[in-house]
Design a protein around this motif. Structure first.
Motif, mmCIF file in Angstrom:
data_model
loop_
_atom_site.group_PDB
_atom_site.id
_atom_site.type_symbol
_atom_site.label_atom_id
_atom_site.label_comp_id
_atom_site.label_asym_id
_atom_site.label_seq_id
_atom_site.Cartn_x
_atom_site.Cartn_y
_atom_site.Cartn_z
ATOM 1 N N GLU A 65 26.058 -83.022 -31.304
ATOM 2 C CA GLU A 65 25.671 -82.651 -29.935
ATOM 3 C C GLU A 65 25.814 -81.145 -29.731
ATOM 4 O O GLU A 65 24.956 -80.505 -29.105
ATOM 5 N N GLN A 66 26.891 -80.573 -30.247
ATOM 6 C CA GLN A 66 27.108 -79.137 -30.114
ATOM 7 C C GLN A 66 25.989 -78.360 -30.807
ATOM 8 O O GLN A 66 25.468 -77.374 -30.271
ATOM 9 N N ASN A 69 22.777 -78.582 -28.754
ATOM 10 C CA ASN A 69 22.845 -77.710 -27.570
ATOM 11 C C ASN A 69 22.709 -76.237 -27.959
ATOM 12 O O ASN A 69 22.046 -75.455 -27.276
ATOM 13 N N ASP A 70 23.346 -75.868 -29.077
ATOM 14 C CA ASP A 70 23.292 -74.486 -29.551
ATOM 15 C C ASP A 70 21.851 -74.092 -29.874
ATOM 16 O O ASP A 70 21.377 -73.023 -29.470
ATOM 17 N N GLU A 72 19.134 -75.438 -28.759
ATOM 18 C CA GLU A 72 18.356 -75.395 -27.513
ATOM 19 C C GLU A 72 18.549 -74.073 -26.793
ATOM 20 O O GLU A 72 17.589 -73.476 -26.284
#
Length: 242
Positions: A65-66, A69-70, A72
């Motif tokens: 998930e990290q 998000n990074d 994105e």
């Protein structure tokens, strides 16, 4: 409107790198550093494709998930498109991979890579057959877009396979819409495999397998091979994922 290439321009300018690793797996740099390198080299797009979690150097499941998000955030700030991808590990002879469907559906591009082959074969020809069957089972079963470094498993296994094997592989790639990667790191697949794929109408993808910024977009070998086999712009995956 798609960009029109002049003859010389197409020979000289690779535009996309669809296989790049960061510190989220076994790369050495932040996603933003890899994107900056791609921009500096003049690429029009890059895909961040860290290894899935089943590989010893793959991304930790708790970091997926990290990472997403990074990437994105980096994409929002970048001057070029940054595709969210992964190099999913093929983990079983029946074509299983180590990324679940919920994650796959959120990705822009899925690269399938075979790094550990569940085979007890000792003879190269038998090992090559197990590799081929595993990859083809994956192509039939999974939602992957690109097959990474085809037929490279410590050496080029395609030399142990028949022309009929190669044609069956290429025809399946066409039916499933899976592109075959020209990989900088391993200089794979062979010219013979690429010629068969091109003749059958398989799309070709360019990927450096970069692990450092200096490797991003270094597609010299690919451009040379494209010239040798007579591939044209329409034979390549370029803007399809954007």
């Amino acid at each position: 409107m798609p960009r029109v290439f002049g003859k010389e321009e197409f020979k000289m300018i690779p535009e996309f790198d669809f296989h790049v690793h960061t510190h989220y797996s076994d790369g050495l740099s932040e996603p933003v550093e890899m994107v900056e390198a791609a921009t500096a080299r003049g690429l029009r797009g890059i895909a961040i494709t860290d290894h899935g979690p089943e590989l010893s150097v793959g991304i930790s499941p708790t970091k997926i998930e990290q990472m997403m998000n990074d990437v994105e955030i980096v994409n929002g700030d970048a001057d070029i498109p940054v595709l969210l991808g992964i190099e999913a590990n093929i983990i079983g002879l029946n074509g299983e991979i180590d990324i679940d469907e919920e994650i796959l559906n959120r990705l822009d591009v899925v690269v399938g890579g075979l790094h550990n082959l569940a085979s007890s074969a000792q003879i190269p020809k038998a090992l090559a057959k197990d590799y081929l069957n595993t990859v083809m089972n994956t192509m039939k079963l999974q939602k992957i877009d690109i097959l990474a470094h085809p037929f490279w498993f410590h050496e080029d296994l395609s030399k142990y396979l028949s022309q009929e094997d190669m044609e069956d592989f290429a025809k399946l790639a066409v039916r499933t819409g899976i592109a075959i990667e020209l990989n900088t790191k391993y200089h794979s697949p062979s010219r013979e495999v690429l010629t068969t794929c091109l003749r059958e109408g398989v799309k070709l993808s360019l990927g450096t397998d970069a692990h450092t910024p200096s490797e991003v977009g270094d597609l010299t070998w690919q451009m040379s091979m494209i010239k040798k086999i007579g591939a044209k712009k329409e034979d390549l995956v370029l803007e399809e994922f954007l």
